[in-house]
Design an enzyme around this catalytic site. Sequence first.
Site, PDB file in Angstrom:
ATOM      1  N   HIS A  10      80.587  72.674  36.357  1.00 49.36           N
ATOM      2  CA  HIS A  10      79.945  73.941  36.060  1.00 49.36           C
ATOM      3  C   HIS A  10      80.504  74.916  37.096  1.00 49.36           C
ATOM      4  CE1 HIS A  10      76.612  76.037  34.095  1.00 49.36           C
ATOM      5  NE2 HIS A  10      76.536  76.712  35.213  1.00 49.36           N
ATOM      6  N   ASP A 249      91.359  71.828  34.890  1.00 47.83           N
ATOM      7  CA  ASP A 249      91.709  71.965  36.316  1.00 47.83           C
ATOM      8  C   ASP A 249      90.587  72.623  37.128  1.00 47.83           C
ATOM      9  OD1 ASP A 249      91.786  74.619  35.587  1.00 47.83           O
ATOM     10  OD2 ASP A 249      93.746  75.028  36.481  1.00 47.83           O
ATOM     11  N   ALA A 428      79.527  86.929  53.235  1.00 47.92           N
ATOM     12  CA  ALA A 428      79.832  86.674  54.645  1.00 47.92           C
ATOM     13  C   ALA A 428      78.725  87.337  55.463  1.00 47.92           C
ATOM     14  CB  ALA A 428      81.174  87.291  54.993  1.00 47.92           C
ATOM     15  N   ARG A 507      74.142  98.248  50.822  1.00 49.87           N
ATOM     16  CA  ARG A 507      73.697  96.862  50.611  1.00 49.87           C
ATOM     17  C   ARG A 507      73.664  96.188  51.983  1.00 49.87           C
ATOM     18  NH1 ARG A 507      77.545  92.981  47.418  1.00 49.87           N
ATOM     19  NH2 ARG A 507      78.433  92.778  49.479  1.00 49.87           N
ATOM     20  N   SER A 539      83.639  90.415  53.853  1.00 47.71           N
ATOM     21  CA  SER A 539      83.998  88.999  53.947  1.00 47.71           C
ATOM     22  C   SER A 539      85.412  88.815  54.495  1.00 47.71           C
ATOM     23  CB  SER A 539      83.864  88.344  52.578  1.00 47.71           C
ATOM     24  OG  SER A 539      84.550  89.098  51.616  1.00 47.71           O
TER      25      SER A 539
END
Length: 577
Positions: A10, A249, A428, A507, A539
Amino acid sequence: MLILGLNMFHADASAAILQDGKILFAVAEERLNRHKHYGGFPALAVKACLEAAGAKITDVDHVAVGQDKDANLARKVQYALANPAKILNFIRMRQRKEAMRDVRLLLSGALDIDPKKLKFQEHHLEHHIAHIASSYYCSPWDQAAGFSYDGSGDFVSTMMARCEGDDIHILDRVFLPHSLGSFYTMICEFIGYKKYGDEGKVMGLAPYGKDTYVEQIRKILALRNGGFQLNMNYFKPLGSNQGMQVLPDGTVRLARHFSAKMEKLFGAPREPFSEITQREMDLAYAMQHCFEEVFFHLLEQLHSRVPDENLAMAGGCALNSVANGKLFSSTPFRRTWIQPAAGDEGLAIGAALHTYHSVLKQPRRTQMDHAYLGPEFSESRIESDLKSGGVKYHRLERGPLLEAVSDEMVKGNVVGWFQGRMEWGPRALGNRSIVTHPGLPGMKDVLNARIKHREWFRPFAPAILAEAQHEYFEHDHPSPYMLHVYKIRPDKRESLSAVNHVDNTGRLQTVSREENPLYYDLIQAFGRKTGIPVILNTSFNENEPIVCTPQEAIACFQRTKMDVLAIGPFIARKTDY
Ligand SMILES: [Fe+2]
């Protein structure tokens, strides 16, 4: 007692390990195999969990998977029968799930061990219960309303629950094809963002739009009888995997969601990477607006059934930090606890905690008070990687390191900040971050040109000392995992110009000393020099999963125009070359 939690086959495959109910370690496979949103078997994540616990797979007592192929089976069959073209899809998906069901074989294969030696009991938990468990069982509360929403999971897109003591009581489900996640994905695809996970990008485009299409979009997503309904004429007929496919994959691919009716109404879809016009901005505006309308409506319904002020929430849509920031003024809920890994990697923790509390009836003892649950690396390992990378560096004690890095940020230099354990979840949070001054004009463009190469409309985020939040933002509820967007106070917008979005919001990540002392002290050192207790945090990566190892951080530092790398106690500057 050791419990291994898994999200596998998933999107965002992951593993987490609990010892006597305490979360020891958790990591998404993409950070280890470097394959974004990897959706195969999380073999490396399992190995990392076992290593962190100092255990072998033969020591594990329970394995919990956040997916149950038998959940909502009657609904799946009903849907397949009503949509004969989809029956084949449905059968294929059942076969794939059947194959993955053999967790013993998968684990013994990945770890090269005789399956007969495995003693664990196996548990499969419905997707959205695992999402709610990942938030409620990590929260500090003994009771709360539980809410989960995303594209789809085990044929459900939305779940409401009453969480009490050690139990989660399900109150309601919204079944496919009706899905707020699919709605968002469909419009994102139409305006040219077609990759799994692109939805977060488009959220930043919405404030550039105007109220041109809200009425038209309401025809696609409508409030109904306490819930909502999609008008399926605007969607391609959905398979039982709701348009998301995991390739052999491990790549997660989205099938086209929108139908010809969308083109009739709005014209040709935008080609990826072509110019963004006012139409795309207005569609993004209408999409976010209608999404919020339905989200708040659902929360009103939930609150009428669970009249509590606490909301425990997860699911991919719970990453919609704009909607999260508004829910305090738009719904009766006053506090949120949102799992930092609100997307599907969080299922590993949710499934494991649910097994511990609800299945094994062990009392609550976990309160997740930080998200630093991933790998860490020793000073000697970091130093040896710096040497083999040919990097010129100095070693500094804690105080001088903080002084040096904050000085660099004051000058407007861009610093790669790699410290301690990697964050769990997509954000992050100050251990694998790129940090710089939040208030210098043009800083956003500098970061994009030099390192991040992000779309022009995407904002960067502020990290702020928790006690300064009220002074800078118009809302006090903490946002430790960067999951809320709030208005920045008018008198602070100029000093935060690089993180102040077009609608004067940010944010934010609120940082407390308890959660991350080193990062807190870094922001404080910067605040002492500038009078701004805020830094820009993005990040640590360049179009790749966030860096995990020192080698990855060093490589990113070397190939981009990052000015400084602060990695463990070491500092390296490009000017030294
Ligand atoms: Fe999910």
